[in-house]
Design an enzyme around this catalytic site. Sequence first.
Site, mmCIF file in Angstrom:
data_model
loop_
_atom_site.group_PDB
_atom_site.id
_atom_site.type_symbol
_atom_site.label_atom_id
_atom_site.label_comp_id
_atom_site.label_asym_id
_atom_site.label_seq_id
_atom_site.Cartn_x
_atom_site.Cartn_y
_atom_site.Cartn_z
ATOM 1 N N TYR A 95 -4.623 -10.716 -17.891
ATOM 2 C CA TYR A 95 -4.030 -11.884 -18.549
ATOM 3 C C TYR A 95 -4.280 -13.168 -17.760
ATOM 4 O O TYR A 95 -3.870 -14.234 -18.190
ATOM 5 C CB TYR A 95 -2.567 -11.675 -18.943
ATOM 6 N N GLY A 152 0.799 -1.236 0.000
ATOM 7 C CA GLY A 152 0.000 0.000 0.000
ATOM 8 C C GLY A 152 0.826 1.277 0.000
ATOM 9 O O GLY A 152 0.256 2.367 0.028
HETATM 10 P P1 NAP Z 1 4.120 -1.604 -7.664
HETATM 11 O O1 NAP Z 1 4.088 -0.128 -7.512
HETATM 12 O O2 NAP Z 1 5.375 -2.254 -8.158
HETATM 13 O O3 NAP Z 1 3.695 -2.214 -6.256
HETATM 14 C C1 NAP Z 1 3.987 -3.479 -5.838
HETATM 15 C C2 NAP Z 1 3.932 -3.405 -4.327
HETATM 16 O O4 NAP Z 1 4.019 -4.721 -3.803
HETATM 17 C C3 NAP Z 1 5.068 -2.587 -3.731
HETATM 18 O O5 NAP Z 1 4.525 -1.653 -2.805
HETATM 19 C C4 NAP Z 1 5.921 -3.620 -3.013
HETATM 20 O O6 NAP Z 1 6.435 -3.051 -1.803
HETATM 21 C C5 NAP Z 1 4.908 -4.704 -2.702
HETATM 22 N N1 NAP Z 1 5.534 -6.025 -2.625
HETATM 23 C C6 NAP Z 1 6.219 -6.670 -3.607
HETATM 24 N N2 NAP Z 1 6.676 -7.850 -3.145
HETATM 25 C C7 NAP Z 1 6.259 -7.951 -1.847
HETATM 26 C C8 NAP Z 1 6.427 -8.927 -0.839
HETATM 27 N N3 NAP Z 1 7.127 -10.058 -1.074
HETATM 28 N N4 NAP Z 1 5.858 -8.710 0.371
HETATM 29 C C9 NAP Z 1 5.156 -7.562 0.622
HETATM 30 N N5 NAP Z 1 4.983 -6.600 -0.299
HETATM 31 C C10 NAP Z 1 5.531 -6.791 -1.521
HETATM 32 O O7 NAP Z 1 2.965 -2.153 -8.630
HETATM 33 P P2 NAP Z 1 1.541 -1.560 -9.044
HETATM 34 O O8 NAP Z 1 1.610 -1.158 -10.458
HETATM 35 O O9 NAP Z 1 1.084 -0.573 -8.026
HETATM 36 O O10 NAP Z 1 0.657 -2.872 -8.984
HETATM 37 C C11 NAP Z 1 -0.194 -3.149 -7.893
HETATM 38 C C12 NAP Z 1 -1.071 -4.328 -8.265
HETATM 39 O O11 NAP Z 1 -1.808 -4.037 -9.449
HETATM 40 C C13 NAP Z 1 -0.301 -5.610 -8.528
HETATM 41 O O12 NAP Z 1 -1.041 -6.697 -8.036
HETATM 42 C C14 NAP Z 1 -0.248 -5.648 -10.041
HETATM 43 O O13 NAP Z 1 -0.109 -6.961 -10.543
HETATM 44 C C15 NAP Z 1 -1.599 -5.068 -10.405
HETATM 45 N N6 NAP Z 1 -1.686 -4.480 -11.760
HETATM 46 C C16 NAP Z 1 -1.132 -3.272 -12.025
HETATM 47 C C17 NAP Z 1 -1.316 -2.710 -13.287
HETATM 48 C C18 NAP Z 1 -0.792 -1.325 -13.620
HETATM 49 O O14 NAP Z 1 -1.083 -0.808 -14.715
HETATM 50 N N7 NAP Z 1 -0.051 -0.658 -12.755
HETATM 51 C C19 NAP Z 1 -1.998 -3.408 -14.283
HETATM 52 C C20 NAP Z 1 -2.515 -4.670 -13.973
HETATM 53 C C21 NAP Z 1 -2.362 -5.192 -12.695
HETATM 54 P P3 NAP Z 1 7.872 -3.476 -1.183
HETATM 55 O O15 NAP Z 1 8.864 -3.433 -2.303
HETATM 56 O O16 NAP Z 1 8.086 -2.422 -0.124
HETATM 57 O O17 NAP Z 1 7.703 -4.851 -0.594
#
Ligand code: NAP
Length: 299
Positions: A166, A35
């Site tokens: 996907y 978050g």
């Molecule tokens: P993001 O900014 O890379 O966020 C990923 C988050 O997950 C980070 O805050 C990271 O924090 C946390 N994280 C990763 N590994 C972790 C672990 N092992 N334990 C606890 N926390 C972990 O990605 P986002 O774009 O906001 O995506 C958020 C969600 O939306 C994901 O599920 C993604 O698949 C989905 N999504 C995004 C898009 C898009 O266009 N952005 C499109 C389709 C789906 P830390 O590094 O601090 O752990």
Amino acid sequence: MATDAPIGLPEPPDAGASALPPGTYDGVAVFVTGGGTGLGRAVATEFARLGASIVIASRKPEHLTQGADTMAELGADVCTVTCDIREPDQIAAAFDTAEERFGLPGVLINNAAANFPVPAEDMSPNAWRTVVDITLNGTFFCAREFARRHIAADTPGSIINIGASYAWTGGPGFAHSAAAKAGVKNMVETLAVEWGPYGIQVNGLVPGLFPHDDMTVDIKGNLDRTNAKDACQPALRVGRLRELGWAATFLASPYARFISGHTLVVDGANWQRRSLTNPAVVTVRDQMGKGPFEPGDRP
Ligand code: NAP
């Protein structure tokens, strides 16, 4: 009179607007994995605007601080916990901390995931395992912890798993993440049935293309290969972060109590896209600008 220029889907109301009554989440704690960045932070923002206390769980201190600062600016009560969602013990400890601070969270947003593009033939076992471990296993472990506590306490709750389209279509260049997200979507359907009798609602929420500043270098690099991102969407625009947050606050709200086991796609119909005529196929290697596959000595 119609003009030649297509108009695309209209812009949403301005940031700060809400379809739900003010205070819908007063007295409710919302536990958001990942978050502190990107979409998780955007979703947490909309819950906070509606009165929720926010728990942010992730690994990196800079992400936790960023999320805490955003929630504090909104005037929300916030608690951050260091937690790797691959580790059930760390998840349990994070929920202990959340409970001590706010009581048992009423909503869990399973948002954390890992992802990077790679041709399947280049993918190492470590890359496959890491993405599946975080995205699929971590999501289940968090859901299980939340449900165990609610079942033991005889209290209702709401889980939202953030997915990806996907899960249905496959995702060339993202074999690990697409397979994991397919599991996440399937899990929504199973858990909604298993836990409905205990008052726990389980839904999925799938973002389309929502660019944001926190995107990892790999994902940004992939997006940068797409020219004119708006023009590549049927909506003729990408998603606005608040649109995803509004969908999440609705799905977990009292107004959506009979919606469970459903995965809602918020992507302006991009996932349904087909062409009247088929464009030429370009391999993932070529799309990523990679040279020919070299078997060599690979993990
Ligand atoms: P993001 O900014 O890379 O966020 C990923 C988050 O997950 C980070 O805050 C990271 O924090 C946390 N994280 C990763 N590994 C972790 C672990 N092992 N334990 C606890 N926390 C972990 O990605 P986002 O774009 O906001 O995506 C958020 C969600 O939306 C994901 O599920 C993604 O698949 C989905 N999504 C995004 C898009 C898009 O266009 N952005 C499109 C389709 C789906 P830390 O590094 O601090 O752990």
